[in-house]
Design an enzyme around this catalytic site. Sequence first.
Site, mmCIF file in Angstrom:
data_model
loop_
_atom_site.group_PDB
_atom_site.id
_atom_site.type_symbol
_atom_site.label_atom_id
_atom_site.label_comp_id
_atom_site.label_asym_id
_atom_site.label_seq_id
_atom_site.Cartn_x
_atom_site.Cartn_y
_atom_site.Cartn_z
ATOM 1 N N THR A 1 -11.668 61.529 81.198
ATOM 2 C CA THR A 1 -13.017 61.166 81.577
ATOM 3 C C THR A 1 -13.623 60.118 80.931
ATOM 4 O OG1 THR A 1 -13.428 63.393 82.294
ATOM 5 C CG2 THR A 1 -15.428 62.024 82.217
ATOM 6 N N ASP B 1 -14.902 58.566 71.713
ATOM 7 C CA ASP B 1 -16.114 57.922 71.173
ATOM 8 C C ASP B 1 -15.752 57.250 69.852
ATOM 9 O OD1 ASP B 1 -17.753 58.445 73.779
ATOM 10 O OD2 ASP B 1 -17.438 60.476 72.908
ATOM 11 N N GLY C 1 -16.916 63.492 74.156
ATOM 12 C CA GLY C 1 -17.887 63.906 74.946
ATOM 13 C C GLY C 1 -19.088 63.376 75.140
ATOM 14 N N GLY C 2 -19.073 61.833 74.958
ATOM 15 C CA GLY C 2 -20.032 60.999 75.557
ATOM 16 C C GLY C 2 -20.385 61.216 76.840
ATOM 17 N N GLY C 3 -19.522 61.724 77.660
ATOM 18 C CA GLY C 3 -19.469 61.806 79.220
ATOM 19 C C GLY C 3 -19.791 63.260 79.532
ATOM 20 N N GLU D 1 -12.215 68.697 78.500
ATOM 21 C CA GLU D 1 -11.178 67.745 77.856
ATOM 22 C C GLU D 1 -10.190 68.531 76.939
ATOM 23 O OE1 GLU D 1 -13.926 64.712 76.775
ATOM 24 O OE2 GLU D 1 -13.635 63.545 78.537
ATOM 25 N N LYS E 1 -14.004 51.682 68.708
ATOM 26 C CA LYS E 1 -14.184 53.090 68.793
ATOM 27 C C LYS E 1 -13.186 53.315 67.131
ATOM 28 C CE LYS E 1 -15.803 53.537 72.725
ATOM 29 N NZ LYS E 1 -15.230 54.324 73.819
HETATM 30 C C1 5RP Z 1 -16.163 61.922 78.057
HETATM 31 C C2 5RP Z 1 -15.410 61.435 76.796
HETATM 32 C C3 5RP Z 1 -15.098 59.899 76.988
HETATM 33 O O1 5RP Z 1 -13.417 59.915 76.742
HETATM 34 C C4 5RP Z 1 -15.504 59.268 75.879
HETATM 35 O O2 5RP Z 1 -16.786 59.326 76.201
HETATM 36 C C5 5RP Z 1 -15.279 57.802 75.980
HETATM 37 O O3 5RP Z 1 -15.770 57.088 77.120
HETATM 38 P P1 5RP Z 1 -15.449 55.666 77.547
HETATM 39 O O4 5RP Z 1 -14.008 55.507 77.935
HETATM 40 O O5 5RP Z 1 -16.421 55.226 79.045
HETATM 41 O O6 5RP Z 1 -16.013 54.575 76.489
HETATM 42 O O7 5RP Z 1 -15.232 62.129 75.868
HETATM 43 O O8 5RP Z 1 -16.538 63.261 77.777
#
Ligand code: 5RP
Length: 226
Positions: A32, A88, A99-101, A107, A125
């Site tokens: 995600t 992240d 878990g940013g999303g 996951e 990152k």
């Molecule tokens: C979502 C996640 C994503 O993998 C994480 O937040 C990175 O997101 P992005 O690819 O938009 O930078 O853990 O829960």
Amino acid sequence: MDQQRLKEKVAEAAFECVAAEHSDKLLLGIGTGTTAECFIRLLPQLKSRIEATVASSERSASLLSELGLPVVDLNSVGPLDVYIDGADEANSQLHLIKGGGAALTREKIVAAASKQFICIADVSKRVAVLGAFPLPVEVIPMARSHVARELHALGGQPVWREGVITDNQNLILDVHGMAIEDALEMEARINQITGVVCNGLFAARPADILLLGAPSGIERVLPPSQ
Ligand code: 5RP
């Protein structure tokens, strides 16, 4: 090169890796976020070789379906061949914060059910010590205050991500101010707090390969023992 282009480049590298290293009848775990989305958008090219995908969020499942890819429940298949997802933060041991999303629990489940986990991220990152990015913790709604006090006792400053409900109908606390030297130990400690569903440290099941998109090219990072 801007960050979006780096995400596209690293998604392309992961796509090539999956296409080259895995045979037909692929069972794919799909993550995600914006980087995982770049990867998903490449998958129609591999459609004839994909038996099924399992998504780590409703959002990714919708996109996969829109693109005509088969999405199934994890319970209807055996172990997945490979899981591809963003992060992240990532350290040199391939321990991650995710878990940013807000999709961390699914996951972690899909990663655990996969034979290989390829993490894809732009080079921003990469960190020496995890924790500058606030650590997401998914909690049962009635336990929010209790869990927040326990996280505070561990040295963090939890902040409720107000307005966010996870796909599992739970809440997210983002824990600020933690310099996480021992991610394996911290992951286990937070999981022991009653009311915690899952935390965003991926150390017990780290990535197997980390692909980092940098302006100079793709860096392939393996765990220190390999
Ligand atoms: C979502 C996640 C994503 O993998 C994480 O937040 C990175 O997101 P992005 O690819 O938009 O930078 O853990 O829960």
